[in-house]
Write an enzyme that holds these catalytic residues in place. Structure first.
Site, mmCIF file in Angstrom:
data_model
loop_
_atom_site.group_PDB
_atom_site.id
_atom_site.type_symbol
_atom_site.label_atom_id
_atom_site.label_comp_id
_atom_site.label_asym_id
_atom_site.label_seq_id
_atom_site.Cartn_x
_atom_site.Cartn_y
_atom_site.Cartn_z
ATOM 1 N N ALA A 147 -42.958 88.322 -75.430
ATOM 2 C CA ALA A 147 -42.798 86.869 -75.487
ATOM 3 C C ALA A 147 -43.572 86.370 -76.699
ATOM 4 O O ALA A 147 -44.517 87.017 -77.156
ATOM 5 C CB ALA A 147 -43.334 86.241 -74.206
ATOM 6 N N GLY A 190 -42.773 91.135 -72.818
ATOM 7 C CA GLY A 190 -41.460 90.581 -72.512
ATOM 8 C C GLY A 190 -40.318 91.415 -73.078
ATOM 9 O O GLY A 190 -39.203 91.374 -72.554
ATOM 10 N N GLU A 220 -39.790 93.979 -70.546
ATOM 11 C CA GLU A 220 -39.207 93.303 -69.373
ATOM 12 C C GLU A 220 -37.737 92.973 -69.607
ATOM 13 O O GLU A 220 -36.906 93.119 -68.712
ATOM 14 C CB GLU A 220 -40.016 92.038 -69.070
ATOM 15 C CG GLU A 220 -41.411 92.363 -68.549
ATOM 16 C CD GLU A 220 -42.347 91.160 -68.508
ATOM 17 O OE1 GLU A 220 -42.478 90.477 -69.548
ATOM 18 O OE2 GLU A 220 -42.927 90.899 -67.447
ATOM 19 N N GLU A 271 -49.907 92.788 -71.829
ATOM 20 C CA GLU A 271 -50.350 91.404 -71.591
ATOM 21 C C GLU A 271 -51.823 91.313 -71.229
ATOM 22 O O GLU A 271 -52.489 90.313 -71.513
ATOM 23 C CB GLU A 271 -49.515 90.755 -70.476
ATOM 24 C CG GLU A 271 -48.076 90.452 -70.855
ATOM 25 C CD GLU A 271 -47.108 91.614 -70.627
ATOM 26 O OE1 GLU A 271 -47.573 92.758 -70.447
ATOM 27 O OE2 GLU A 271 -45.889 91.363 -70.640
HETATM 28 N N1 CAA Z 1 -45.472 86.929 -80.492
HETATM 29 C C1 CAA Z 1 -45.517 86.273 -81.668
HETATM 30 N N2 CAA Z 1 -45.562 86.891 -82.861
HETATM 31 C C2 CAA Z 1 -45.567 88.248 -82.860
HETATM 32 C C3 CAA Z 1 -45.519 88.997 -81.661
HETATM 33 C C4 CAA Z 1 -45.457 88.278 -80.442
HETATM 34 N N3 CAA Z 1 -45.376 88.905 -79.259
HETATM 35 N N4 CAA Z 1 -45.548 90.313 -81.985
HETATM 36 C C5 CAA Z 1 -45.595 90.373 -83.326
HETATM 37 N N5 CAA Z 1 -45.600 89.136 -83.856
HETATM 38 C C6 CAA Z 1 -45.664 88.752 -85.281
HETATM 39 C C7 CAA Z 1 -47.046 88.964 -85.851
HETATM 40 O O1 CAA Z 1 -47.884 87.869 -85.537
HETATM 41 C C8 CAA Z 1 -46.731 89.078 -87.309
HETATM 42 O O2 CAA Z 1 -46.493 87.792 -87.840
HETATM 43 P P1 CAA Z 1 -47.238 87.341 -89.242
HETATM 44 O O3 CAA Z 1 -46.645 88.272 -90.252
HETATM 45 O O4 CAA Z 1 -46.807 85.918 -89.387
HETATM 46 O O5 CAA Z 1 -48.686 87.564 -89.021
HETATM 47 C C9 CAA Z 1 -45.388 89.815 -87.325
HETATM 48 O O6 CAA Z 1 -44.840 89.628 -86.039
HETATM 49 C C10 CAA Z 1 -45.528 91.320 -87.546
HETATM 50 O O7 CAA Z 1 -46.443 91.820 -86.578
HETATM 51 P P2 CAA Z 1 -47.719 92.730 -86.968
HETATM 52 O O8 CAA Z 1 -48.217 92.396 -88.336
HETATM 53 O O9 CAA Z 1 -48.705 92.630 -85.849
HETATM 54 O O10 CAA Z 1 -47.008 94.164 -86.995
HETATM 55 P P3 CAA Z 1 -47.679 95.593 -86.737
HETATM 56 O O11 CAA Z 1 -46.642 96.577 -87.099
HETATM 57 O O12 CAA Z 1 -49.019 95.657 -87.397
HETATM 58 O O13 CAA Z 1 -47.969 95.644 -85.155
HETATM 59 C C11 CAA Z 1 -47.384 95.372 -82.820
HETATM 60 C C12 CAA Z 1 -46.887 95.689 -84.265
HETATM 61 C C13 CAA Z 1 -48.298 96.494 -82.329
HETATM 62 C C14 CAA Z 1 -46.134 95.302 -81.956
HETATM 63 C C15 CAA Z 1 -48.150 94.023 -82.835
HETATM 64 O O14 CAA Z 1 -47.367 93.053 -83.494
HETATM 65 C C16 CAA Z 1 -48.466 93.500 -81.472
HETATM 66 O O15 CAA Z 1 -49.375 93.978 -80.820
HETATM 67 N N6 CAA Z 1 -47.696 92.473 -80.990
HETATM 68 C C17 CAA Z 1 -47.948 91.814 -79.728
HETATM 69 C C18 CAA Z 1 -47.521 92.682 -78.542
HETATM 70 C C19 CAA Z 1 -47.821 91.957 -77.251
HETATM 71 O O16 CAA Z 1 -48.951 91.689 -76.907
HETATM 72 N N7 CAA Z 1 -46.757 91.638 -76.450
HETATM 73 C C20 CAA Z 1 -46.895 90.938 -75.204
HETATM 74 C C21 CAA Z 1 -46.674 89.444 -75.405
HETATM 75 S S1 CAA Z 1 -47.031 88.477 -73.969
HETATM 76 C C22 CAA Z 1 -45.675 88.631 -72.994
HETATM 77 O O17 CAA Z 1 -44.696 89.273 -73.340
HETATM 78 C C23 CAA Z 1 -45.713 87.926 -71.674
HETATM 79 C C24 CAA Z 1 -44.621 88.289 -70.717
HETATM 80 O O18 CAA Z 1 -44.809 89.023 -69.773
HETATM 81 C C25 CAA Z 1 -43.263 87.728 -70.889
#
Ligand code: CAA
Length: 257
Positions: free
Chosen positions: A65, A108, A111, A131
């Site tokens: 998400a 998400g 999911e 999360e």
């Molecule tokens: N939401 C918003 N933006 C996100 C995102 C997310 N879930 N995942 C990645 N992005 C964005 C980053 O902020 C980044 O944007 P900027 O270039 O503007 O900074 C861009 O995508 C590229 O991401 P990274 O630079 O972080 O890429 P990476 O290759 O270094 O890392 C990753 C990849 C390990 C997937 C890392 O992006 C990450 O950890 N993302 C978040 C994963 C996460 O926590 N997901 C759970 C979300 S909460 C949820 O889903 C609730 C639910 O149950 C529905």
């Protein structure tokens, strides 16, 4: 309809939805979920479509998400909006949906993949429910669907540590149906989707409905439900055609009736 966060195509009898927010690794914001639902509404209504494929990019199916969209939300907003009700609609579709997952399927994203009927994963796929690293828990069914898919121990491991599992571990655990090389992902998924779309649609819908029943009811109830639907198919043209075609050693010509 002009989509901004997804690409929507029809390939023969298959409807293809490709998540398309590459700059955010396909993070799932409200607009994207609404657009998926609009696309699915269209495919569900279209009698020519027999199967749907949901996919992302080679780097990310979806990284979760959209954290930036969520970060400033208050408790009343989150509770009253009930945004995840829109996500639930994806899991309530009648036509078969195959998830083609490459790269990250996190939070998400994992999911969403689990709301589909089965997952075919590229060998670079990574699944997880991270999360807990954000001070929350999965909110779109992750604790429930993951536990049913991989069992309590691995679901606890993934949701509590927030670690990722690779495609091989996901296949061993039963989360994904099969793994294919990244370069072959869409070819293999489209082969599966074409095969499903070539079946009699009533049978395919009933398979989906009946398998999903296994998660809701007792074994005896589920078997009773299956028996009722099995019998009902003997009222269709396609049952007569399917069995006649077998006896006559030819391909069936299903009419979805
Ligand atoms: N939401 C918003 N933006 C996100 C995102 C997310 N879930 N995942 C990645 N992005 C964005 C980053 O902020 C980044 O944007 P900027 O270039 O503007 O900074 C861009 O995508 C590229 O991401 P990274 O630079 O972080 O890429 P990476 O290759 O270094 O890392 C990753 C990849 C390990 C997937 C890392 O992006 C990450 O950890 N993302 C978040 C994963 C996460 O926590 N997901 C759970 C979300 S909460 C949820 O889903 C609730 C639910 O149950 C529905």
């Amino acid at each position: 309809m002009a989509y901004e966060t997804i690409l929507v195509e029809t390939k023969g009898k298959v409807g293809l939805v490709t998540l398309n927010r590459p700059q955010a690794l396909n993070a799932l914001n409200g607009q994207l979920i609404a657009e998926i639902n609009t696309a699915l509404d269209g495919f569900e209504r279209d009698p020519a479509i027999g199967c749907i494929v949901l996919t992302g990019s080679e780097k990310a199916f979806a990284a979760g998400a959209d954290i930036k969209e969520m970060q400033d939300r208050t408790y009343p907003e989150t509770y009253l909006d009930d945004k995840f009700a829109d996500w639930d609609r994806i899991g309530q579709r009648r036509k078969p949906i195959v998830a083609a997952v490459a790269g990250f399927a996190l939070g998400g994203g994992c999911e969403l993949a689990m709301m589909c009927d089965f997952i075919i994963a590229a060998d670079n796929a990574k699944f997880g429910q991270p999360e807990i690293n954000l001070g929350v828990i999965p909110g779109a069914g992750g604790t429930q669907r993951l536990t049913r898919a991989v069992g309590k121990s691995k679901a606890m491991d993934l949701c509590l540590t927030g670690r990722m599992m690779d495609a091989a571990e996901a296949e061993r655990a039963g989360l994904v149906a099969r793994i294919v090389p990244l370069a072959d992902l869409m070819t293999e998924v489209m082969k599966a989707a074409d095969a499903i779309a070539a079946k009699s649609l009533p049978s395919a819908l009933m398979v989906k409905e009946t398998v999903n029943r296994a998660f809701e009811v007792t074994l005896a109830e589920g078997v009773r439900f299956e028996r009722r639907l099995f019998s009902s198919l003997f009222a269709t043209h396609d049952q007569k055609e399917g069995m006649a075609a077998f006896a006559e050693k030819r391909k069936p010509a299903f009419k979805n009736s």
